[in-house]
Scaffold this motif. Structure first.
Motif, PDB file in Angstrom:
ATOM      1  N   VAL A   1     -38.270  45.900  -9.190  1.00 23.91           N
ATOM      2  CA  VAL A   1     -38.539  47.267  -9.632  1.00 23.91           C
ATOM      3  C   VAL A   1     -37.436  48.173  -9.105  1.00 23.91           C
ATOM      4  CG1 VAL A   1     -40.182  49.180  -9.614  1.00 23.91           C
ATOM      5  CG2 VAL A   1     -41.028  46.820  -9.568  1.00 23.91           C
ATOM      6  N   GLU A   2     -36.602  48.682 -10.011  1.00 29.35           N
ATOM      7  CA  GLU A   2     -35.451  49.498  -9.634  1.00 29.35           C
ATOM      8  C   GLU A   2     -35.825  50.982  -9.652  1.00 29.35           C
ATOM      9  OE1 GLU A   2     -32.715  48.344  -8.593  1.00 29.35           O
ATOM     10  OE2 GLU A   2     -32.414  46.337  -9.410  1.00 29.35           O
ATOM     11  N   GLY A   3     -35.571  51.670  -8.551  1.00 30.89           N
ATOM     12  CA  GLY A   3     -35.837  53.099  -8.471  1.00 30.89           C
ATOM     13  C   GLY A   3     -35.052  53.709  -7.339  1.00 30.89           C
ATOM     14  N   SER A   4     -35.433  54.908  -6.936  1.00 35.34           N
ATOM     15  CA  SER A   4     -34.738  55.585  -5.841  1.00 35.34           C
ATOM     16  C   SER A   4     -35.702  56.514  -5.126  1.00 35.34           C
ATOM     17  CB  SER A   4     -33.540  56.382  -6.366  1.00 35.34           C
ATOM     18  OG  SER A   4     -33.961  57.348  -7.317  1.00 35.34           O
ATOM     19  N   GLY A   5     -35.394  56.785  -3.853  1.00 36.36           N
ATOM     20  CA  GLY A   5     -36.241  57.664  -3.067  1.00 36.36           C
ATOM     21  C   GLY A   5     -35.943  59.124  -3.339  1.00 36.36           C
ATOM     22  N   SER A   6     -36.985  59.945  -3.288  1.00 37.64           N
ATOM     23  CA  SER A   6     -36.803  61.394  -3.450  1.00 37.64           C
ATOM     24  C   SER A   6     -37.931  62.113  -2.718  1.00 37.64           C
ATOM     25  CB  SER A   6     -36.800  61.789  -4.930  1.00 37.64           C
ATOM     26  OG  SER A   6     -38.056  61.517  -5.526  1.00 37.64           O
TER      27      SER A   6
ATOM     28  N   ASP B   1     -38.811  56.140 -16.261  1.00 34.29           N
ATOM     29  CA  ASP B   1     -39.696  55.674 -17.335  1.00 34.29           C
ATOM     30  C   ASP B   1     -39.114  54.465 -18.054  1.00 34.29           C
ATOM     31  OD1 ASP B   1     -41.504  57.678 -16.774  1.00 34.29           O
ATOM     32  OD2 ASP B   1     -40.782  59.034 -18.338  1.00 34.29           O
ATOM     33  N   GLU B   2     -37.782  54.476 -18.251  1.00 35.73           N
ATOM     34  CA  GLU B   2     -37.174  53.354 -18.961  1.00 35.73           C
ATOM     35  C   GLU B   2     -37.273  52.051 -18.160  1.00 35.73           C
ATOM     36  OE1 GLU B   2     -33.731  55.975 -17.338  1.00 35.73           O
ATOM     37  OE2 GLU B   2     -35.709  56.253 -18.281  1.00 35.73           O
ATOM     38  N   GLU B   3     -37.318  52.166 -16.818  1.00 35.62           N
ATOM     39  CA  GLU B   3     -37.495  50.975 -15.990  1.00 35.62           C
ATOM     40  C   GLU B   3     -38.906  50.423 -16.123  1.00 35.62           C
ATOM     41  OE1 GLU B   3     -36.658  48.053 -12.854  1.00 35.62           O
ATOM     42  OE2 GLU B   3     -35.711  48.948 -14.604  1.00 35.62           O
ATOM     43  N   TRP B   4     -39.896  51.313 -16.107  1.00 34.18           N
ATOM     44  CA  TRP B   4     -41.277  50.858 -16.322  1.00 34.18           C
ATOM     45  C   TRP B   4     -41.411  50.233 -17.714  1.00 34.18           C
ATOM     46  CZ3 TRP B   4     -43.568  49.754 -12.239  1.00 34.18           C
ATOM     47  CH2 TRP B   4     -43.681  50.604 -11.141  1.00 34.18           C
ATOM     48  N   SER B   5     -40.741  50.820 -18.706  1.00 36.99           N
ATOM     49  CA  SER B   5     -40.795  50.271 -20.064  1.00 36.99           C
ATOM     50  C   SER B   5     -40.210  48.869 -20.104  1.00 36.99           C
ATOM     51  CB  SER B   5     -40.038  51.176 -21.038  1.00 36.99           C
ATOM     52  OG  SER B   5     -40.663  52.441 -21.150  1.00 36.99           O
ATOM     53  N   ARG B   6     -39.094  48.668 -19.407  1.00 44.35           N
ATOM     54  CA  ARG B   6     -38.483  47.337 -19.339  1.00 44.35           C
ATOM     55  C   ARG B   6     -39.442  46.333 -18.721  1.00 44.35           C
ATOM     56  NH1 ARG B   6     -36.340  44.019 -15.663  1.00 44.35           N
ATOM     57  NH2 ARG B   6     -36.690  45.487 -13.949  1.00 44.35           N
ATOM     58  N   ILE B   7     -40.087  46.737 -17.628  1.00 43.63           N
ATOM     59  CA  ILE B   7     -41.007  45.849 -16.924  1.00 43.63           C
ATOM     60  C   ILE B   7     -42.216  45.516 -17.789  1.00 43.63           C
ATOM     61  CG2 ILE B   7     -42.623  45.756 -14.973  1.00 43.63           C
ATOM     62  CD1 ILE B   7     -40.495  47.385 -13.396  1.00 43.63           C
ATOM     63  N   LYS B   8     -42.766  46.515 -18.464  1.00 39.14           N
ATOM     64  CA  LYS B   8     -43.913  46.279 -19.342  1.00 39.14           C
ATOM     65  C   LYS B   8     -43.568  45.268 -20.423  1.00 39.14           C
ATOM     66  CE  LYS B   8     -45.679  51.017 -18.876  1.00 39.14           C
ATOM     67  NZ  LYS B   8     -45.898  52.298 -19.607  1.00 39.14           N
ATOM     68  N   THR B   9     -42.396  45.431 -21.022  1.00 37.36           N
ATOM     69  CA  THR B   9     -41.970  44.514 -22.079  1.00 37.36           C
ATOM     70  C   THR B   9     -41.821  43.094 -21.551  1.00 37.36           C
ATOM     71  OG1 THR B   9     -40.804  46.281 -23.260  1.00 37.36           O
ATOM     72  CG2 THR B   9     -40.148  44.009 -23.747  1.00 37.36           C
ATOM     73  N   GLU B  10     -41.223  42.955 -20.363  1.00 35.77           N
ATOM     74  CA  GLU B  10     -41.024  41.623 -19.788  1.00 35.77           C
ATOM     75  C   GLU B  10     -42.364  40.945 -19.493  1.00 35.77           C
ATOM     76  OE1 GLU B  10     -38.469  39.488 -16.177  1.00 35.77           O
ATOM     77  OE2 GLU B  10     -38.069  41.567 -16.757  1.00 35.77           O
ATOM     78  N   ILE B  11     -43.309  41.711 -18.968  1.00 32.12           N
ATOM     79  CA  ILE B  11     -44.626  41.141 -18.657  1.00 32.12           C
ATOM     80  C   ILE B  11     -45.348  40.722 -19.935  1.00 32.12           C
ATOM     81  CG2 ILE B  11     -46.931  41.665 -17.759  1.00 32.12           C
ATOM     82  CD1 ILE B  11     -45.554  43.506 -15.701  1.00 32.12           C
ATOM     83  N   LYS B  12     -45.352  41.588 -20.941  1.00 32.76           N
ATOM     84  CA  LYS B  12     -46.057  41.276 -22.182  1.00 32.76           C
ATOM     85  C   LYS B  12     -45.414  40.095 -22.902  1.00 32.76           C
ATOM     86  CE  LYS B  12     -47.790  45.968 -22.811  1.00 32.76           C
ATOM     87  NZ  LYS B  12     -47.711  47.228 -23.620  1.00 32.76           N
ATOM     88  N   ASP B  13     -44.093  40.031 -22.892  1.00 33.32           N
ATOM     89  CA  ASP B  13     -43.417  38.881 -23.499  1.00 33.32           C
ATOM     90  C   ASP B  13     -43.813  37.587 -22.797  1.00 33.32           C
ATOM     91  OD1 ASP B  13     -42.157  40.532 -25.291  1.00 33.32           O
ATOM     92  OD2 ASP B  13     -40.215  40.534 -24.260  1.00 33.32           O
TER      93      ASP B  13
END
Length: 312
Positions: A278-283, A295-307
């Motif tokens: 899970v790629e992100g950054s602290g703030s 959001d695009e990272e969560w979208s990538r992860i969702k797609t990978e899991i569903k696939d």
């Protein structure tokens, strides 16, 4: 920000969760194959661990259908630190998805400080979902976050790490480069680790040029090694000892029938484990530190899991 001592404590808790996850999975895929004695020991351990949820009643047909149809299922491992005066928070969350058709498994550590929407609570740290509503709210929050159902859970108390590893007889891993950690030297190549050594091995991060990603690889090595050790047990005494460790430290909504189905149809998934990062950054938001994932990272992860879940 957490102090150095707090970070060390958190690191140790995370290591224990990874180990319990590995041991639990090993028992799921291998533990029933040892005859009547071990079957009875497992039955007793599962009875001690079994903690169904209210939502399970509503999903009973769906959950039964998963094993009847040999479908993919998802599970969340929760590492929880609870005290008498505190509802507790989930220190670590590991999402797993098992697909028997492709004989593969996904494993993903979800950052506890992820800035997410908690139902009826709003945006907050992911691990606060446990303090607000226990296992049920945590599962609901992760389901909403990943847009997939979480069928099963295992909640782990943060004790017994070293005992669990030693009960396995230690583990053998292939170390990619030599390093020192906490007074212990780890040579390059194949090495055998005791419980104390394994804890230190999985803790190292600063000397690894890949940082957390390198540490995650070592954690994955440990999980897979634990599965392999449990699957090759010849000593029923050791198996019983591990069942005792699990029974005293784990709660799950898995039943004995579920374990039997997993042994029959899901045991090969342990041989093909894929790790999602899970790629992100602290703030800092409102004076509080969060881990923000685009959001695009969560979208990538969702797609990978569903696939993964839908693959055949």
């Amino acid at each position: 920000m957490a102090s150095r001592s707090e970070k060390k404590k958190l690191s140790k808790r995370r290591r224990w969760l990874y180990w319990v996850g590995g041991i639990l999975l090993a028992l799921i895929v291998a533990g029933i194959g040892y005859g009547v004695y071990v079957y009875n020991q497992l039955d007793n351990a599962v009875d001690a661990m079994h903690q169904p949820l209210e939502r399970d009643t509503e999903r009973q047909k769906e959950m039964e259908g998963i094993f009847n149809d040999k479908d993919s299922f998802n599970m969340l491992l929760l590492g929880v630190d609870e005290r008498a005066t505190d509802a507790g928070r989930s220190d670590t969350m590991i999402f797993m998805s098992l697909n028997p058709k492709t004989e593969s498994m996904i494993m993903m550590s979800i950052p506890r400080d992820s800035y997410v929407n908690i139902p009826e609570r709003g945006m907050d740290k992911l691990n606060h979902s446990y303090a607000y509503g226990g296992v049920d709210l945590t599962l609901t929050t992760v389901e909403q976050l990943l847009d997939v159902p979480i069928h099963y859970y295992a909640k782990v108390n943060m004790e017994g790490f070293v005992q669990g590893v030693d009960a396995l007889g230690g583990v053998t891993v292939n170390n990619s480069f030599a390093f020192d950690q906490d007074g212990e030297s780890f040579a390059e190549g194949q090495i055998h680790l005791t419980g104390e050594q394994a804890l230190k091995y999985t803790r190292m991060r600063k000397q690894d040029p890949r940082g957390d990603f390198g540490r995650n690889d070592r954690q994955r090595q440990v999980i897979e090694a634990a599965m392999g050790e449990a699957a090759s047990f010849s000593s029923v005494t050791k198996v019983g000892e591990i069942f005792d460790i699990l029974g005293g430290n784990v709660q799950t909504n898995l039943t004995m029938d579920n374990f039997q189905s997993m042994f029959s149809n899901y045991r090969q998934t342990r041989n093909n484990v894929n790790t999602i990062q899970v790629e992100g950054s602290g703030s800092t938001i409102g004076g509080v530190w969060y881990y923000e994932v685009p959001d695009e990272e969560w979208s990538r992860i969702k797609t990978e899991i569903k696939d993964h879940m839908n693959a055949s």
